[in-house]
Scaffold this active site. Structure first.
Site, PDB file in Angstrom:
ATOM      1  N   SER A   1       3.522   5.080   0.488  1.00  0.00           N
ATOM      2  CA  SER A   1       2.896   3.801  -0.396  1.00  0.00           C
ATOM      3  C   SER A   1       3.268   3.631  -1.849  1.00  0.00           C
ATOM      4  CB  SER A   1       1.521   3.932  -0.079  1.00  0.00           C
ATOM      5  OG  SER A   1       1.044   3.954   1.298  1.00  0.00           O
TER       6      SER A   1
ATOM      7  N   HIS B   1      -0.753   4.562  -5.352  1.00  0.00           N
ATOM      8  CA  HIS B   1      -0.320   2.995  -5.426  1.00  0.00           C
ATOM      9  C   HIS B   1      -0.095   2.662  -6.674  1.00  0.00           C
ATOM     10  CE1 HIS B   1      -2.615   2.518  -1.371  1.00  0.00           C
ATOM     11  NE2 HIS B   1      -1.657   3.358  -1.248  1.00  0.00           N
TER      12      HIS B   1
END
Length: 276
Positions: free
Chosen positions: A132, A184
């Site tokens: 991610s 992230h």
């Protein structure tokens, strides 16, 4: 800052997808799934730790810095894997076709590492896996690419709005429990800065002006603000990685310096608690 206006064939992104799927299949085989474990939900923590999951204690106290990279290639379950790989295909292939495998590969890998560093600084009591951070890096690079190449785009406002909405929604999902939003954020910031450095296009009209008489050609391939973005982003990248790595290997906990930052990764409610 060189740029080619030719279209590239995307092969790196498909190879990354294949590598991630292959790694997941290997983990499933090692875990003897589905006999001993429900692989649709997730792989066991102990096995992920052994194979290279991001774990602060092992990085800092056992000199296993390679986990900053290996965790990018591991996934906790089929749903986790599918979500990331579909996103990678959707985002990565277009970028690779436009800018080539070297630039996209550098952004993907460094963004993943940047996400791992920030995650390790804030989340130190649990493991983390997944691509991610690298994916958010590609999203960040798409955003900065739009900014730095602003003059060559039409419908730029619509493109900017769409990108911001997509990024905001994905970051908002990160406040749920068991989602590493620091990876992230770290990946996004790294990719955002790398986009200014690696995804610069010649200013509007420069390619066409090469065929004009010398007196009417554009003097500079890039605009002043593109150079400013490039220099500023390069400095911030060097400083950010240096500070982050120094803090990490000194064993510092970034939560001690930012008492509210943990809310960026998980917001406790009556339905769930946050234990990172």
């Amino acid at each position: 800052m060189g740029y080619s206006d030719s279209q590239w064939t995307s092969w790196l992104v498909p190879m990354i997808v294949v590598a991630n799927v292959a790694m997941f299949v290997v983990i499933m085989f090692v875990n003897n799934c589905p006999k001993n474990h429900n692989g649709l939900q997730g792989n066991c923590v102990a096995r992920l730790e052994k194979l290279g999951a991001l774990q602060w204690d092992k990085i800092v106290h056992q000199n296993q810095s390679w986990r900053l990279i290996t965790c990018i290639w591991l996934h906790a379950g089929v749903i986790h894997l599918l979500a990331n790989m579909l996103s990678l295909v959707f985002i990565g292939i277009r970028l690779e076709q436009q800018f080539g495998f070297i630039r996209v590969g550098v952004i993907y890998l460094l963004s993943g590492i940047g996400g791992s560093i920030l995650s390790s600084l804030f989340i130190q009591r649990s493991i983390s896996v997944g691509a991610s951070g690298a994916l958010f890096g590609l999203l960040g690079a798409m955003l900065s690419e739009l900014f730095t190449n602003w003059t060559i785009y039409t419908n730029k406002a619509a493109a900017l709005f769409t990108l911001i909405v997509i990024i905001a929604i994905n970051l908002a999902v990160g406040i749920l429990p068991h989602v590493d939003n620091f990876a992230h954020i770290g990946g996004f910031l790294t990719g955002f800065l790398l986009g200014f450095v690696l995804l610069v296009r010649p200013q509007f009209g420069w390619l066409e002006s090469r065929h004009r008489p010398a007196a009417t050609r554009l003097k500079s391939k890039y605009t002043v603000y593109q150079y400013v973005f490039w220099i500023s982003a390069t400095i911030l990248l060097i400083v950010g990685f240096t500070v982050g790595l120094v803090m990490l290997f000194k064993g510092e906990n970034a939560n001690d310096k930012c008492s509210w930052c943990h809310y960026l990764s998980c917001v406790p409610t009556s339905r769930w608690s946050c234990n990172n």
